[in-house]
Design an enzyme around this catalytic site. Structure first.
Site, PDB file in Angstrom:
ATOM      1  N   GLU A 287       0.828  -1.204   0.000  1.00 46.74           N
ATOM      2  CA  GLU A 287       0.000   0.000   0.000  1.00 46.74           C
ATOM      3  C   GLU A 287       0.867   1.261   0.000  1.00 46.74           C
ATOM      4  O   GLU A 287       0.448   2.317  -0.468  1.00 46.74           O
ATOM      5  CB  GLU A 287      -0.928  -0.016   1.227  1.00 46.74           C
ATOM      6  N   HIS A 308       7.339 -26.895   0.004  1.00 45.05           N
ATOM      7  CA  HIS A 308       6.597 -28.026  -0.583  1.00 45.05           C
ATOM      8  C   HIS A 308       5.401 -27.545  -1.397  1.00 45.05           C
ATOM      9  O   HIS A 308       4.534 -28.324  -1.739  1.00 45.05           O
ATOM     10  CB  HIS A 308       6.165 -28.991   0.528  1.00 45.05           C
ATOM     11  N   LYS A 423     -13.959   0.595  -4.016  1.00 47.16           N
ATOM     12  CA  LYS A 423     -15.026   1.069  -3.129  1.00 47.16           C
ATOM     13  C   LYS A 423     -16.071   1.825  -3.933  1.00 47.16           C
ATOM     14  O   LYS A 423     -17.272   1.639  -3.743  1.00 47.16           O
ATOM     15  CB  LYS A 423     -14.448   2.021  -2.063  1.00 47.16           C
TER      16      LYS A 423
HETATM   17  O1  PA5 Z   1      -3.263   1.702   5.858  1.00 51.26           O
HETATM   18  C1  PA5 Z   1      -4.383   2.151   5.650  1.00 51.26           C
HETATM   19  O2  PA5 Z   1      -4.633   3.352   5.726  1.00 51.26           O
HETATM   20  C2  PA5 Z   1      -5.555   1.235   5.361  1.00 51.26           C
HETATM   21  O3  PA5 Z   1      -5.160  -0.082   5.229  1.00 51.26           O
HETATM   22  C3  PA5 Z   1      -6.587   1.325   6.469  1.00 51.26           C
HETATM   23  O4  PA5 Z   1      -6.019   0.911   7.668  1.00 51.26           O
HETATM   24  C4  PA5 Z   1      -7.809   0.475   6.144  1.00 51.26           C
HETATM   25  O5  PA5 Z   1      -8.316   0.806   4.897  1.00 51.26           O
HETATM   26  C5  PA5 Z   1      -8.893   0.683   7.200  1.00 51.26           C
HETATM   27  O6  PA5 Z   1      -9.255   2.018   7.286  1.00 51.26           O
HETATM   28  P1  PA5 Z   1     -10.046   2.580   8.514  1.00 51.26           P
HETATM   29  O7  PA5 Z   1      -9.213   2.421   9.723  1.00 51.26           O
HETATM   30  O8  PA5 Z   1     -10.294   4.013   8.190  1.00 51.26           O
HETATM   31  O9  PA5 Z   1     -11.326   1.785   8.620  1.00 51.26           O
END
Ligand code: PA5
Length: 448
Positions: A287, A308, A423
């Protein structure tokens, strides 16, 4: 406390010291950008000082709440997705075992939910909660993420079905923005205790805030020790000299691999208790770095298990694609001696008297040499033991290396614009108000 040691001699055949030195100026620029807080995403650098600069009142409240939860429930339900659950689960499994829920005696079972939209998972957990005392911790920085929001609706209802309204309110804990969002509003309205995800800490960098600390403390892990390890990393990983700073050197080497055409980094562990830590790493790096058509795609393996399954591919087809980064601990959470057996029917008496960790270590050494021979470079990050302090150090080490790597790569490591696309489509297809115009177009594309 012991520092993590980077061993790069098994990568040298593929990335030479000269090439690392050539990368050094870019790495130094990147760490300076991070330290001077003038790079992209600089409003999300709160994690850099978290081990020292955290809310002490809240930290004490986390411990008190953990005691309350331990004393008042059999099952602690942690609702969150991505950075809002992976870190806690990673630390709990690393320090306690993948089988924590089967082994837990003085602490509640901990189930993570709201990280999928699977109805089967929800039904399963609801039935596990039958006749059990429960507490719920919903974690969402934005307070609006669909997956945890659906799960919270269901498990909040369950708490109210089991307890009086007054008692229910004491069993629900919300970790979210300090003043904004649906979750914060709901918590204030209903009188739930709240914990804060600081504005300047992104989800995947938030494990050392209440996001991770409350579930980790409920599991009976010493969060002071975890923070002390992270602080040690914060103090130790600041040098601009690659030979003095393994975090900087690691970031530089992985970018050397990238520049030489490798597209995958495979995080390796020889202990299954690190499986979720690998998952945390994958989110952190994917990310943070996967932007603008750039980035190393993080994958993971637990060896020897995966030798394996995907071992064949790595050995004979991995060389053009990938390198491996192994987190190696000197000793496992526990060990056992292989006993001599009369008759030696299974032919294993040559191992009699040896510890099983010795066999695992020989598997590691053998794999290291085989994969290197097969053209897959190996980096090793060595620690003596799996402890809370070392997990704190590892978390900080990888977060910092990720930020430096991202700046070397020339991207903003702290945003995640790509996550929005699915989303948007999902909301349109679900008919969420405000997405009407998209719905028809998408349905046509899907032929529905
Ligand atoms: O690293 C990030 O920002 C994302 O992975 C969020 O943690 C994830 O999308 C969850 O978001 P939120 O805490 O707003 O529900």
């Amino acid at each position: 406390m012991e520092k993590l040691k980077l061993v790069n001699k098994y990568a040298n055949k593929f990335v030479s010291e000269e090439e690392i030195n050539a990368m050094a100026p870019r790495a130094v620029d990147a760490i300076r950008t991070l330290h001077s807080k003038n790079g992209e995403g600089n409003d999300f650098l709160g994690w850099t000082t978290l081990p020292t600069d955290y809310d002490k009142e809240e930290f004490a409240r986390i411990k008190e709440t953990a005691e309350f939860v331990k004393n008042n429930c059999d099952i602690f339900i942690v609702i969150g997705i991505g950075g809002s659950y992976l870190g806690a689960r990673a630390v709990i499994e690393a320090l306690k075992s993948q089988n924590y829920n089967l082994l837990a005696k003085d602490t509640p079972q901990i189930f993570f939910i709201g990280n999928t939209i699977s109805p089967a998972m929800v039904n399963e957990l609801v039935s596990l909660c039958e006749d059990k005392d429960i507490c719920v911790n919903v974690i969402s920085k934005s307070g609006t993420t669909t997956e945890p929001a659906i799960a919270f609706r269901i498990f909040r209802d369950l708490v109210y079905k089991k307890y009086s309204a007054e008692e229910a309110a004491k069993r629900i804990f919300c970790t979210t923005d300090k003043e904004r969002g649906t979750l914060k509003n709901l918590a204030d309205e209903q009188g739930y205790e709240t914990f804060v995800v600081p504005d300047d800490v992104g989800g995947r960098f938030s494990v050392l805030t209440a996001v991770g600390l409350l579930p980790i403390a409920v599991a009976g892990i010493d969060i002071d020790e975890l923070m002390a390890g992270a602080k040690f990393a914060q103090d130790s990983l600041n040098s601009e000299d690659l030979n003095e700073n393994d975090c900087l050197k690691y970031a530089a080497i992985r970018n050397c691999f990238y520049d030489k055409g490798k597209r995958l980094e495979c995080f390796i562990s020889y202990e299954p208790c690190m499986t979720m830590f690998n998952e945390w790493l994958k989110q952190l790096y994917a990310e943070s770095e996967g932007k603008d058509g750039k980035g190393l795609y993080p994958v993971s393996c637990v060896f020897s298990t995966d030798l394996h399954s995907v071992g064949q591919f790595i050995q004979e087809s991995g060389s053009s694609l990938m390198f491996e980064t192994c987190v190696k601990f000197g000793k496992p959470l526990s060990d056992l001696v292989i006993e001599e057996q009369e008759g030696n029917i299974d032919g294993l008496n040559f191992l009699a008297g040896k510890q099983m960790s010795y066999v695992n270590e020989k598997a590691r050494q053998g794999t290291l040499l085989a994969h290197t021979e097969g053209g897959v470079g190996n980096l090793i990050l060595e620690f003596d033991e799996i402890s809370a302090a070392n997990m704190g150090y590892l978390i900080y080490f990888f977060e910092k290396a990720c930020a430096i790597s991202g700046y070397i790569l020339g991207i903003n490591p702290f945003n995640q614009p790509g996550v929005e696309s699915y989303k948007k489509n999902m909301f349109a297809l679900l008919g969420k108000p405000g997405y009407e115009s998209e719905k028809e177009k998408l349905e046509k594309e899907l032929g529905i």
